[in-house]
Scaffold this motif. Structure first.
Motif, short mmCIF file in Angstrom:
data_model
loop_
_atom_site.label_atom_id
_atom_site.label_comp_id
_atom_site.label_asym_id
_atom_site.label_seq_id
_atom_site.Cartn_x
_atom_site.Cartn_y
_atom_site.Cartn_z
N PHE A 642 -46.18 58.74 34.98
CA PHE A 642 -46.32 58.93 36.43
C PHE A 642 -47.70 58.51 36.94
O PHE A 642 -47.83 57.74 37.89
CB PHE A 642 -46.06 60.40 36.80
CG PHE A 642 -46.15 60.65 38.29
CD1 PHE A 642 -45.07 60.46 39.13
CD2 PHE A 642 -47.36 61.07 38.87
CE1 PHE A 642 -45.16 60.69 40.49
CE2 PHE A 642 -47.47 61.28 40.24
CZ PHE A 642 -46.35 61.10 41.05
N TRP A 643 -48.74 59.02 36.30
CA TRP A 643 -50.09 58.77 36.85
C TRP A 643 -50.51 57.32 36.68
O TRP A 643 -51.30 56.80 37.48
CB TRP A 643 -51.10 59.73 36.22
CG TRP A 643 -50.81 61.15 36.67
CD1 TRP A 643 -50.29 62.15 35.92
CD2 TRP A 643 -50.96 61.65 37.99
NE1 TRP A 643 -50.10 63.29 36.67
CE2 TRP A 643 -50.51 63.01 37.97
CE3 TRP A 643 -51.41 61.12 39.20
CZ2 TRP A 643 -50.51 63.82 39.10
CZ3 TRP A 643 -51.42 61.94 40.32
CH2 TRP A 643 -50.96 63.27 40.28
N GLN A 644 -49.93 56.69 35.67
CA GLN A 644 -50.19 55.26 35.51
C GLN A 644 -49.55 54.51 36.69
O GLN A 644 -50.16 53.62 37.29
CB GLN A 644 -49.60 54.77 34.17
CG GLN A 644 -49.91 53.31 33.83
CD GLN A 644 -51.41 53.05 33.67
OE1 GLN A 644 -52.16 53.92 33.21
NE2 GLN A 644 -51.86 51.87 34.11
N ARG A 661 -42.43 67.02 42.00
CA ARG A 661 -41.86 66.89 40.65
C ARG A 661 -42.49 67.87 39.66
O ARG A 661 -42.08 67.94 38.50
CB ARG A 661 -42.05 65.45 40.15
CG ARG A 661 -41.20 64.44 40.93
CD ARG A 661 -41.31 63.04 40.35
NE ARG A 661 -40.77 62.98 38.99
CZ ARG A 661 -40.79 61.89 38.21
NH1 ARG A 661 -41.35 60.78 38.68
NH2 ARG A 661 -40.29 61.92 36.99
N GLY A 662 -43.48 68.58 40.13
CA GLY A 662 -44.14 69.56 39.26
C GLY A 662 -44.98 68.90 38.19
O GLY A 662 -45.11 69.42 37.07
N LEU A 663 -45.54 67.74 38.50
CA LEU A 663 -46.36 67.02 37.52
C LEU A 663 -47.83 67.20 37.88
O LEU A 663 -48.32 66.60 38.84
CB LEU A 663 -46.00 65.52 37.53
CG LEU A 663 -44.52 65.17 37.28
CD1 LEU A 663 -44.29 63.69 37.52
CD2 LEU A 663 -44.12 65.54 35.85
N GLU A 664 -48.48 68.04 37.18
CA GLU A 664 -49.91 68.24 37.44
C GLU A 664 -50.71 67.39 36.47
O GLU A 664 -50.29 67.15 35.35
CB GLU A 664 -50.27 69.73 37.26
CG GLU A 664 -49.58 70.66 38.26
CD GLU A 664 -49.90 70.34 39.71
OE1 GLU A 664 -51.02 69.87 39.98
OE2 GLU A 664 -49.02 70.54 40.57
N ARG A 665 -51.87 66.98 36.90
CA ARG A 665 -52.72 66.15 36.03
C ARG A 665 -53.28 66.96 34.91
O ARG A 665 -53.70 68.09 35.10
CB ARG A 665 -53.86 65.56 36.86
CG ARG A 665 -53.71 64.06 36.94
CD ARG A 665 -54.85 63.44 37.68
NE ARG A 665 -54.68 61.99 37.61
CZ ARG A 665 -55.21 61.14 38.42
NH1 ARG A 665 -55.96 61.55 39.40
NH2 ARG A 665 -55.03 59.84 38.28
#
Length: 665
Positions: A642-644, A661-665
C-alpha cells in the motif's frame, strides 16, 4: 492769423444769429401750439411738435433747455393721449392708411415704442381673451394648447402680412407681439402644465407631458418654417427670446426627465410578471419578457429625443440602468423560485433514484432566453449609441475636440461661422440650468465620437448583470442534471456493509453479500451519465443563435483540470458532459473518502464500483480524474504494498484510504 480770427468770430456770430432765430421760432411755436392742439388734427400738431423738436436741438446750451425739454414731452404726451382712441381704433380695425399715418407721426416725434405698445396691447387683449375662453372650456389642456397655438400661428401670418405694409421692421414687431402674448397669458402655461402634471398618476406623467410637449413642438415647427425664408433679415435676439418663451414652460420637466423616465420604466416593468405558479408558465414569461424589456428601453430613447432633443441623455442612461437592475432582480427571483419548485436545493435522504429531465429542458429554454437577452442588449447598446450621437451630436462643438465632428458639420468651420444661426435649432436649456450635467453629456458624446459607437460602455454594468443571469441559468441547468447523481453519492458514507462487523441490512436488499459486480447506486449513476448525450443533443443539432450565444458566454462548474486535453471546449454538448462527469467524479471521491471503515471484501467491492465509473468515462471518451484513479489504485493495492503504491498520491487521499482499510504505517 488775423483772418483766421475774423473767420472764427464770424462763425460764432452766425451761430448766435441762428440760435436767436430758433429761440424766436420756439417762442412762436410755443405760443401757437395751444391753438393747434384745439384743432385735434394729429398730423398738424405732429408737424408743429417736430418743428419745436428741431428748434430745441439748437437750444442745447440755453439756460432753460431742460425746462423746454419737459414742456415738449408734456405736449407729446397730450398729443398721444388725444390720439390714443384713434390709434386703438386703427389697430383694431386693421386700417393700413390710418396706421401708416400714426407710424409717420410717432416716428417724427420719437415716440415709436409707445405706438408699438398700443399695437401690442390691442392684439394681446384679444389673444389673452381667446386663451381665457379656452381655459374655461371643457377641453383637455392638450386641446386648449393646440387651439391657442393655432390662433398664435394664424396671428403670426395675418399680422406679418398687415405689419409689412405699416412698419419698417414687421418681423420683429410680430415676433415681439408673440413674446408679449405668451408672457401675458393668465393662467400662464407653466402653471397649467404644473397643475396637469399634479393631476395625473405617476404611471402616466411622462406620457401626458410628451403629449403636451408635442403640441408645443408642432407650434414651434410652424413658426420656424414661417421664419426661415427671412431669417437673415430678422432680429435674432428677439427670435431667440420667442424660442425661449415657447419652450421654457417645459424646462423644469426637461431637467428632471431622468427621474420621470426612471419612474415610468419601473412602473411599466412592474407590470411584467416573471413569476408564476407553474414552472412552464414562468419559463414562458421569462421568454416573453425579453421583447417587452427592450421595447421599454427603445421607447425611453424615443422619449428622451422627443422631450429633450438629446440633452437628457445622462438621465436616460441612469433610467435605463435602473430598468435593467430591476429586470435582472426580478429575473433572479424568478430563477430562485424555479429552483425551489424543482427542489434543486433540497437533497432528499431516500435512496430512490428517479430520472426527470423536465427541469433540465426548462433550464435550456431559460438559457436560450438569456442568449436572446445578451443578443438584444448588444443590438440595443449599438442603437442607443447611434441615436445619441445622431441626435445630441450637434451640441458637441469643434472646440471640444481637435478634429471636427464628421457627419454633423457639412459646412467647413469658416462657412459655419458666417452662416446665420437658426435660434429654433440652437435652443439649449441644459447649458445654463445644469452645467455639470451638460459637461457629462459632452464627455459622453466625445467618447462616442472618438471611440466609435460600437466601442463604448454606455450600459456595461447592465450587460454584466445580464451575463450573471446567464450564469445563474447555467447553474440551474447544471444542478437540474447533477442533483440526481448527487443524491446517490451523498448516501455512500452512510451505507451499511462497508465494514465486516456491520450488522443489519447490507448495501442493497437484493445483494445479501458483496458481489464483485457494480452495486446499484453506481450502475444507476453510470446509466444516467450514459444517457446524457441523448439529452444534450439539442445543443449540437439545434441551430439557435441565442442558445449558442448564451452557451458560449456561460461557464459551468467543475472546469477541466490543468493539463487535460480540452477537445470538449469546441463542442458544447461535450463541454456539458465533461462538466457533469467531473462533478460526479469529484463528489464520488469526496463521498468515498468519508467512509469510516472498509472490510477487505468491501474494499474490493468499492474498487469494482469505481472501476465501473472509470469504464463509463472511457466509453464516453472522457478522462477519469486523477483522484479517482489514485483511490482505485490504493484500494486495489495489497496491504503490504500500500505505502509503496501511495507514493506520488496526495497525502490527504492516501491517509484517508489507509484509515478506511485500517492500514497504519
Amino acid at each position: 492769423q488775423v483772418l483766421v480770427e475774423i473767420d472764427r468770430v464770424k462763425s460764432r456770430m452766425q451761430l448766435a444769429a441762428e440760435s436767436l432765430q430758433e429761440a424766436d421760432k420756439w417762442s412762436t411755436l410755443s405760443a401757437d401750439i395751444e391753438e393747434t392742439l384745439k384743432t385735434q388734427d394729429v398730423s398738424v400738431i405732429s408737424a408743429k411738435l417736430t418743428s419745436m423738436q428741431s428748434s430745441l436741438a439748437m437750444l442745447v446750451d440755453t439756460p432753460d433747455y431742460s425746462e423746454k425739454c419737459v414742456h415738449l414731452e408734456a405736449l407729446k404726451n397730450r398729443l398721444e393721449a388725444m390720439a390714443s382712441p384713434q390709434i386703438v381704433a386703427a389697430f383694431n380695425a386693421q386700417s393700413v392708411d390710418q396706421a401708416k399715418m400714426f407710424v409717420k407721426v410717432f416716428t417724427e416725434i420719437d415716440r415709436m415704442p409707445q405706438l408699438l405698445a398700443y399695437y401690442y396691447k390691442c392684439h394681446k387683449v384679444q389673444l389673452v381673451a381667446v386663451w381665457q375662453d379656452l381655459c374655461q372650456s371643457d377641453f383637455s389642456l392638450n386641446r386648449q394648447l393646440t387651439e391657442l397655438y393655432d390662433t398664435l400661428l394664424g396671428t403670426w401670418h395675418s399680422q406679418l402680412q398687415w405689419a409689412t405694409q405699416v412698419f419698417k421692421n414687421p418681423h420683429e414687431v410680430v415676433t415681439v407681439l408673440l413674446i408679449q402674448t405668451l408672457a401675458a397669458l393668465v393662467p400662464s402655461i407653466p402653471v397649467c402644465l404644473s397643475t396637469a402634471m399634479e393631476r395625473v398618476g405617476q404611471e402616466t406623467k411622462l406620457s401626458k407631458l410628451l403629449e403636451l410637449y408635442e403640441a408645443t413642438v408642432h407650434f414651434a415647427k410652424g413658426l420656424e418654417i414661417a421664419m426661415l425664408p427671412n431669417l437673415k433679415e430678422q432680429n435674432l435676439v428677439k427670435v431667440t427670446e420667442l424660442v425661449e418663451a415657447v419652450y421654457s414652460p417645459y424646462k423644469p420637466f426637461q431637467l428632471e426627465y431622468g427621474e420621470l423616465e426612471e419612474e415610468n420604466l419601473l412602473v411599466e416593468m412592474s407590470a411584467v410578471p416573471l413569476e408564476h405558479w407553474e414552472v412552464i408558465d414562468c419559463v414562458q414569461e421569462l421568454n416573453h419578457s425579453v421583447n417587452k424589456l427592450f421595447m421599454l428601453a427603445s421607447g425611453a430613447i424615443d422619449n428622451c429625443i422627443k422631450l429633450t432633443d438629446g440633452l437628457g441623455v445622462c438621465g436616460l442612461l441612469k433610467a435605463l440602468r435602473a430598468l435593467f437592475t430591476k429586470y435582472t432582480s426580478d429575473f433572479t427571483n424568478a430563477l430562485q423560485s424555479i429552483r425551489k419548485k424543482c427542489k434543486l436545493d433540497d437533497i432528499p435522504s431516500d435512496a430512490l433514484f428517479q430520472e426527470d429531465w423536465t427541469a433540465f429542458q426548462n433550464s435550456i429554454r431559460i438559457i436560450t432566453t438569456c442568449g436572446e437577452l445578451l443578443r438584444q442588449c448588444g443590438d440595443f447598446e449599438q442603437q442607443l449609441a447611434n441615436r445619441i450621437l445622431s441626435t445630441a451630436g450637434k451640441y458637441l462643438s469643434d472646440s471640444y475636440s481637435p478634429c471636427s465632428l464628421s457627419g454633423f458639420q457639412d459646412a467647413s468651420s469658416t462657412e459655419k461661422r458666417s452662416a446665420v444661426k437658426n435660434p429654433w435649432q440652437e435652443y439649449n436649456y441644459l447649458l445654463k440650468e445644469n452645467p455639470s450635467e451638460y459637461a457629462s453629456l459632452m464627455e459622453t458624446l466625445y467618447t462616442l465620437k472618438e471611440k466609435g459607437t460600437s466601442n463604448h460602455n454606455l450600459l456595461s454594468s447592465s450587460r454584466s448583470a445580464l451575463s450573471r443571469l446567464n450564469q445563474l441559468a447555467h447553474h440551474l441547468a447544471f444542478d437540474s442534471v447533477f442533483l440526481r447523481i448527487k443524491q446517490q453519492l451523498l448516501l455512500i458514507p452512510k451505507m451499511e456493509g462497508w465494514n465486516s462487523s456491520g450488522t443489519g441490512e447490507t448495501l442493497t436488499d437484493d445483494l445479501p453479500n458483496f458481489s464483485l459486480t457494480p452495486l446499484e447506486y453506481i450502475s444507476n449513476i453510470g446509466q444516467y451519465i450514459m444517457s446524457l448525450p441523448l439529452h444534450l443533443e439539442p445543443f449540437v443539432t439545434q441551430e439557435d443563435s441565442a442558445l449558442e450565444l448564451a452557451l458560449h458566454a456561460g461557464k459551468l462548474p467543475f472546469p477541466p483540470e490543468q493539463g487535460d486535453e480540452l477537445p470538449e471546449l469546441d463542442n458544447t454538448a461535450d463541454y456539458w458532459l465533461g462538466s457533469v462527469a467531473r462533478a460526479t467524479m469529484q463528489t464520488y471521491c469526496e463521498a468515498v473518502l468519508q467512509i469510516p471503515e472498509l472490510s477487505a471484501h468491501a474494499t474490493k467491492q468499492l474498487a469494482t464500483d469505481m472501476d465501473y465509473l472509470i469504464n463509463v468515462m472511457d466509453a464516453l471518451g472522457l478522462q477519469p480524474s486523477r483522484t479517482l484513479q489514485n483511490i482505485v489504485a490504493l484500494l486495489k493495492a495489497k496491504p503490504e504494498e500500500f505505502w509503496q503504491a501511495a507514493k506520488g498520491v496526495p497525502r490527504r487521499t492516501a491517509s484517508a484510504v489507509a484509515a478506511m482499510r485500517g492500514l497504519e504505517r
